[in-house]
Write a protein that holds these residues in place. Sequence first.
Motif, mmCIF file in Angstrom:
data_model
loop_
_atom_site.group_PDB
_atom_site.id
_atom_site.type_symbol
_atom_site.label_atom_id
_atom_site.label_comp_id
_atom_site.label_asym_id
_atom_site.label_seq_id
_atom_site.Cartn_x
_atom_site.Cartn_y
_atom_site.Cartn_z
ATOM 1 N N SER A 55 0.828 -1.211 0.000
ATOM 2 C CA SER A 55 0.000 0.000 0.000
ATOM 3 C C SER A 55 0.860 1.258 0.000
ATOM 4 O O SER A 55 0.604 2.206 -0.746
ATOM 5 C CB SER A 55 -0.925 0.017 1.224
ATOM 6 N N THR A 56 1.889 1.249 0.832
ATOM 7 C CA THR A 56 2.800 2.396 0.912
ATOM 8 C C THR A 56 3.540 2.594 -0.400
ATOM 9 O O THR A 56 3.689 3.719 -0.876
ATOM 10 C CB THR A 56 3.806 2.185 2.067
ATOM 11 N N TRP A 57 3.970 1.481 -1.005
ATOM 12 C CA TRP A 57 4.694 1.574 -2.279
ATOM 13 C C TRP A 57 3.819 2.250 -3.333
ATOM 14 O O TRP A 57 4.281 3.136 -4.056
ATOM 15 C CB TRP A 57 5.144 0.187 -2.760
ATOM 16 N N PHE A 58 2.541 1.851 -3.400
ATOM 17 C CA PHE A 58 1.639 2.442 -4.389
ATOM 18 C C PHE A 58 1.385 3.917 -4.101
ATOM 19 O O PHE A 58 1.360 4.733 -5.028
ATOM 20 C CB PHE A 58 0.321 1.664 -4.478
ATOM 21 N N ALA A 59 1.226 4.272 -2.830
ATOM 22 C CA ALA A 59 1.021 5.682 -2.481
ATOM 23 C C ALA A 59 2.227 6.507 -2.936
ATOM 24 O O ALA A 59 2.079 7.577 -3.533
ATOM 25 C CB ALA A 59 0.808 5.823 -0.976
ATOM 26 N N ASN A 60 3.433 5.998 -2.660
ATOM 27 C CA ASN A 60 4.653 6.702 -3.065
ATOM 28 C C ASN A 60 4.788 6.745 -4.580
ATOM 29 O O ASN A 60 5.189 7.766 -5.140
ATOM 30 C CB ASN A 60 5.884 6.020 -2.454
ATOM 31 N N ALA A 61 4.447 5.639 -5.243
ATOM 32 C CA ALA A 61 4.553 5.577 -6.702
ATOM 33 C C ALA A 61 3.614 6.595 -7.355
ATOM 34 O O ALA A 61 4.004 7.286 -8.297
ATOM 35 C CB ALA A 61 4.229 4.167 -7.193
ATOM 36 N N ARG A 62 2.386 6.699 -6.824
ATOM 37 C CA ARG A 62 1.441 7.680 -7.382
ATOM 38 C C ARG A 62 1.955 9.091 -7.164
ATOM 39 O O ARG A 62 1.834 9.949 -8.039
ATOM 40 C CB ARG A 62 0.053 7.506 -6.738
#
Length: 76
Positions: A55-62
């Motif tokens: 979840s954190t990875w996706f938030a950072n990626a966005r």
Amino acid sequence: FSFALDPNARRKNATRESTTTLKAWLNEHRKNPYPTKGEKIMLAIITKMTLTQVSTWFANARRRLKKDNKVTWSPR
């Protein structure tokens, strides 16, 4: 997960293999880069990461995509 409670547990950075999997998903879903809970669970299993890490990875990626002005979706 018991290891999360271990005070001596080391935080592991995502490996190149795991980020490749996540980036592939992101590229295929650029119009809506929000994985469902089921997709996150599947990605967590594949990448051997926790649900929180995914979840954190996706938030950072966005955030990175937005910063680079490669944004193609309308935020929810």
